[in-house]
Write an enzyme that holds these catalytic residues in place. Structure first.
Site, PDB file in Angstrom:
ATOM      1  N   GLY A   1      35.936  31.790  41.901  1.00  0.00           N
ATOM      2  CA  GLY A   1      35.687  31.707  40.599  1.00  0.00           C
ATOM      3  C   GLY A   1      35.790  29.980  40.243  1.00  0.00           C
ATOM      4  O   GLY A   1      36.028  29.183  41.251  1.00  0.00           O
ATOM      5  N   MET A   2      35.233  29.620  38.998  1.00  0.00           N
ATOM      6  CA  MET A   2      35.159  28.221  38.775  1.00  0.00           C
ATOM      7  C   MET A   2      36.256  27.473  38.894  1.00  0.00           C
ATOM      8  O   MET A   2      36.243  26.467  39.429  1.00  0.00           O
ATOM      9  CB  MET A   2      34.501  28.408  37.317  1.00  0.00           C
TER      10      MET A   2
ATOM     11  N   TYR B   1      40.182  40.772  25.385  1.00  0.00           N
ATOM     12  CA  TYR B   1      40.590  39.759  26.149  1.00  0.00           C
ATOM     13  C   TYR B   1      41.709  38.948  25.957  1.00  0.00           C
ATOM     14  O   TYR B   1      42.604  38.970  26.860  1.00  0.00           O
ATOM     15  CB  TYR B   1      39.200  38.947  26.314  1.00  0.00           C
TER      16      TYR B   1
ATOM     17  N   LYS C   1      45.139  39.096  28.472  1.00  0.00           N
ATOM     18  CA  LYS C   1      46.052  37.902  28.895  1.00  0.00           C
ATOM     19  C   LYS C   1      47.182  37.917  28.431  1.00  0.00           C
ATOM     20  O   LYS C   1      48.085  37.223  29.307  1.00  0.00           O
ATOM     21  CB  LYS C   1      44.908  36.666  28.392  1.00  0.00           C
TER      22      LYS C   1
ATOM     23  N   ASP D   1      43.684  30.243  25.021  1.00  0.00           N
ATOM     24  CA  ASP D   1      43.788  29.895  23.571  1.00  0.00           C
ATOM     25  C   ASP D   1      43.608  31.011  22.875  1.00  0.00           C
ATOM     26  O   ASP D   1      44.159  31.256  21.775  1.00  0.00           O
ATOM     27  CB  ASP D   1      42.798  28.658  23.194  1.00  0.00           C
TER      28      ASP D   1
ATOM     29  N   TRP E   1      38.015  26.971  26.605  1.00  0.00           N
ATOM     30  CA  TRP E   1      36.604  26.700  26.614  1.00  0.00           C
ATOM     31  C   TRP E   1      36.461  25.850  28.083  1.00  0.00           C
ATOM     32  O   TRP E   1      35.864  24.667  28.022  1.00  0.00           O
ATOM     33  CB  TRP E   1      36.338  25.640  25.417  1.00  0.00           C
TER      34      TRP E   1
ATOM     35  N   ASP F   1      41.233  42.466  46.297  1.00  0.00           N
ATOM     36  CA  ASP F   1      41.199  42.729  44.747  1.00  0.00           C
ATOM     37  C   ASP F   1      42.614  42.888  44.109  1.00  0.00           C
ATOM     38  O   ASP F   1      43.397  43.679  44.426  1.00  0.00           O
ATOM     39  CB  ASP F   1      40.719  44.325  44.717  1.00  0.00           C
TER      40      ASP F   1
HETATM   41  N1  LIG Z   1      36.494  30.394  31.523  1.00  0.00           N
HETATM   42  C1  LIG Z   1      37.072  30.117  30.229  1.00  0.00           C
HETATM   43  O1  LIG Z   1      36.327  29.614  29.261  1.00  0.00           O
HETATM   44  C2  LIG Z   1      38.430  30.240  30.196  1.00  0.00           C
HETATM   45  C3  LIG Z   1      39.303  29.936  28.732  1.00  0.00           C
HETATM   46  C4  LIG Z   1      40.798  29.990  28.901  1.00  0.00           C
HETATM   47  C5  LIG Z   1      41.320  30.330  29.857  1.00  0.00           C
HETATM   48  N2  LIG Z   1      40.642  30.653  31.080  1.00  0.00           N
HETATM   49  C6  LIG Z   1      41.365  31.361  32.210  1.00  0.00           C
HETATM   50  O2  LIG Z   1      41.207  30.527  33.163  1.00  0.00           O
HETATM   51  C7  LIG Z   1      41.543  31.256  34.586  1.00  0.00           C
HETATM   52  C8  LIG Z   1      40.210  30.798  35.458  1.00  0.00           C
HETATM   53  O3  LIG Z   1      38.905  31.153  34.714  1.00  0.00           O
HETATM   54  P1  LIG Z   1      37.447  30.972  35.394  1.00  0.00           P
HETATM   55  O4  LIG Z   1      36.648  30.454  34.102  1.00  0.00           O
HETATM   56  O5  LIG Z   1      37.499  30.241  36.605  1.00  0.00           O
HETATM   57  O6  LIG Z   1      37.162  32.670  35.459  1.00  0.00           O
HETATM   58  P2  LIG Z   1      35.895  32.824  36.605  1.00  0.00           P
HETATM   59  O7  LIG Z   1      35.007  31.909  36.740  1.00  0.00           O
HETATM   60  O8  LIG Z   1      35.361  34.153  35.991  1.00  0.00           O
HETATM   61  O9  LIG Z   1      36.681  33.355  37.974  1.00  0.00           O
HETATM   62  C9  LIG Z   1      37.272  34.576  37.891  1.00  0.00           C
HETATM   63  C10 LIG Z   1      37.557  34.946  39.191  1.00  0.00           C
HETATM   64  O10 LIG Z   1      38.066  36.222  39.297  1.00  0.00           O
HETATM   65  C11 LIG Z   1      37.629  37.049  40.141  1.00  0.00           C
HETATM   66  N3  LIG Z   1      38.122  38.417  39.884  1.00  0.00           N
HETATM   67  C12 LIG Z   1      37.693  39.454  38.876  1.00  0.00           C
HETATM   68  N4  LIG Z   1      38.168  40.458  39.012  1.00  0.00           N
HETATM   69  C13 LIG Z   1      39.170  40.521  40.054  1.00  0.00           C
HETATM   70  C14 LIG Z   1      40.018  40.994  40.964  1.00  0.00           C
HETATM   71  N5  LIG Z   1      40.114  42.515  40.358  1.00  0.00           N
HETATM   72  N6  LIG Z   1      40.587  40.756  42.162  1.00  0.00           N
HETATM   73  C15 LIG Z   1      40.478  39.559  42.598  1.00  0.00           C
HETATM   74  N7  LIG Z   1      39.570  38.592  41.884  1.00  0.00           N
HETATM   75  C16 LIG Z   1      38.747  39.030  40.668  1.00  0.00           C
HETATM   76  C17 LIG Z   1      36.121  37.186  39.953  1.00  0.00           C
HETATM   77  O11 LIG Z   1      35.387  37.627  40.765  1.00  0.00           O
HETATM   78  P3  LIG Z   1      33.842  38.351  40.509  1.00  0.00           P
HETATM   79  O12 LIG Z   1      33.060  37.277  39.999  1.00  0.00           O
HETATM   80  O13 LIG Z   1      33.528  38.799  41.760  1.00  0.00           O
HETATM   81  O14 LIG Z   1      34.241  39.350  39.501  1.00  0.00           O
HETATM   82  C18 LIG Z   1      36.089  35.541  39.835  1.00  0.00           C
HETATM   83  O15 LIG Z   1      35.707  35.008  40.979  1.00  0.00           O
HETATM   84  C19 LIG Z   1      41.299  32.658  34.012  1.00  0.00           C
HETATM   85  O16 LIG Z   1      42.722  33.038  34.114  1.00  0.00           O
HETATM   86  C20 LIG Z   1      40.837  32.584  32.704  1.00  0.00           C
HETATM   87  O17 LIG Z   1      41.346  33.756  31.949  1.00  0.00           O
HETATM   88  C21 LIG Z   1      39.235  30.896  31.179  1.00  0.00           C
END
Ligand SMILES: NC(=O)c1ccc[n+]([C@@H]2O[C@H](COP(=O)([O-])OP(=O)(O)OC[C@H]3O[C@@H](n4cnc5c(N)ncnc54)[C@H](OP(=O)(O)O)[C@@H]3O)[C@@H](O)[C@H]2O)c1
Length: 294
Positions: free
Chosen positions: A14-15, A129, A133, A106, A155, A40
């Site tokens: 993930g990012m 979502y 969370k 948020d 964001w 997983d």
């Molecule tokens: N993005 C936002 O704007 C945002 C805002 C607020 C909070 N957050 C929180 O910040 C955190 C990081 O977000 P991010 O943006 O880095 O998310 P992301 O890029 O979507 O990364 C999430 C990772 O989790 C993996 N994943 C999904 N299902 C899974 C499973 N069952 N077992 C293991 N891995 C799994 C995904 O793999 P696949 O791609 O293979 O599915 C992906 O690589 C998360 O907790 C998110 O809720 C994000």
């Protein structure tokens, strides 16, 4: 950070996970980052094996279902990944005495506030979502060892994944007109800054719920305009209200109209705020200029 001799990161492709690996590497610390194919988090056997093999002293959970609109149609999957899996991770952590860092959002708030949300402000998610969370937050607190760290952020964008600035810039480059919502207010957050701030909290052995975003606040529309400016892309961009956006795209999640998080506790603890979101966005644009979005 020195007390953690075995660091494991889930959701490793993930990012945010990629940014944390980089922030640790900058301190000459290594981590085992496992992607979904390897572990997983919804499979208890995978999680148990991960703990048995690596005996992590620190587990950073970056696995999540982050496609907010899709979660409306995939509530079970969202609750499984963002909710119940966090409980499984937490139970294993308790058995192994592992400190857990978990990320939340948020979107656990309903957006009716008009001043930055403090960590103890009553929650009220509007979307599937957000509900999933919040379930994860609660299960972590219920099952993890007594001390844990939940970081709510917002964001999020950075290299190594899809993100709002990337979508805007790529659509603008294709030349189409852009309509962006101007009545939802929040704080963009650059993944390397969030990774660094998380390590700052770990250095100080902080625990509990923290709010971490870049400083300042904006609307999606102004965020988009700034991104276009820093990426030097011309676009035909116009603001729309959330109500108008819903008419164009009825199948979408309800988002809070105001979700600025109060980052004062972090500023006080660390002695400085995270930098302003515009400064971070400018940095992102120059990094992408050098190496591309991925
Ligand atoms: N993005 C936002 O704007 C945002 C805002 C607020 C909070 N957050 C929180 O910040 C955190 C990081 O977000 P991010 O943006 O880095 O998310 P992301 O890029 O979507 O990364 C999430 C990772 O989790 C993996 N994943 C999904 N299902 C899974 C499973 N069952 N077992 C293991 N891995 C799994 C995904 O793999 P696949 O791609 O293979 O599915 C992906 O690589 C998360 O907790 C998110 O809720 C994000």
């Amino acid at each position: 950070m020195g007390m953690y001799d075995s660091i494991v990161i889930t959701g490793g492709r993930g990012m945010l996970a990629q940014a944390i690996v980089a922030a640790l590497a900058a301190r000459k610390l290594s981590a085992v980052a496992v992607d979904r194919a390897a572990v997983d988090v919804t499979r208890e056997a995978d999680v148990r094996k991960l703990f048995a093999v690596h005996q992590p002293t620190l587990l950073i959970n970056c696995a999540a279902h982050t496609k907010v609109d899709l979660c409306e149609d995939e509530t079970e999957k969202a609750n499984a990944i963002n909710g119940h899996a966090v409980g499984v991770v937490a139970r294993s952590a308790r058995e192994h005495g592992t400190f857990v860092v978990h990320y939340s959002t948020d979107f656990v708030f309903d957006g009716s506030g008009r001043s930055p949300y403090r960590p103890d402000h009553p929650v009220g998610p509007l979307s599937a979502y957000g509900h999933s969370k919040l379930l994860g937050e609660r299960l972590l607190q219920e099952h993890a060892p007594p001390e844990w760290l939940i970081v709510r952020t917002a964001w999020l964008y950075g290299r190594g994944g899809p993100s709002f600035p990337r979508t805007i810039v790529e659509r603008a480059r294709k030349g189409g007109p852009l309509k962006v919502v101007n009545d939802q207010i929040g704080s963009p957050t650059y993944t390397p800054d969030l990774a660094q701030a998380t390590l700052d909290l770990l250095d100080r052995r902080e625990t509990g719920i923290w709010h971490l975003t870049n400083s300042g606040q904006t609307s999606w529309f102004d965020f988009a305009r700034s991104a276009l400016g820093y990426f030097k892309v011309n676009a035909n961009i116009s603001p729309v209200t959330t109500a108008e956006w819903f008419k164009m795209r009825p199948k979408q999640a309800t988002r809070p109209s105001y979700s600025v998080l109060d980052v004062e506790p972090f500023t006080r603890a660390v002695g400085r705020p995270m930098r302003h979101w515009e400064e971070a966005l400018r940095d992102f644009a120059s990094n992408v200029g050098e190496g591309g979005f991925s």
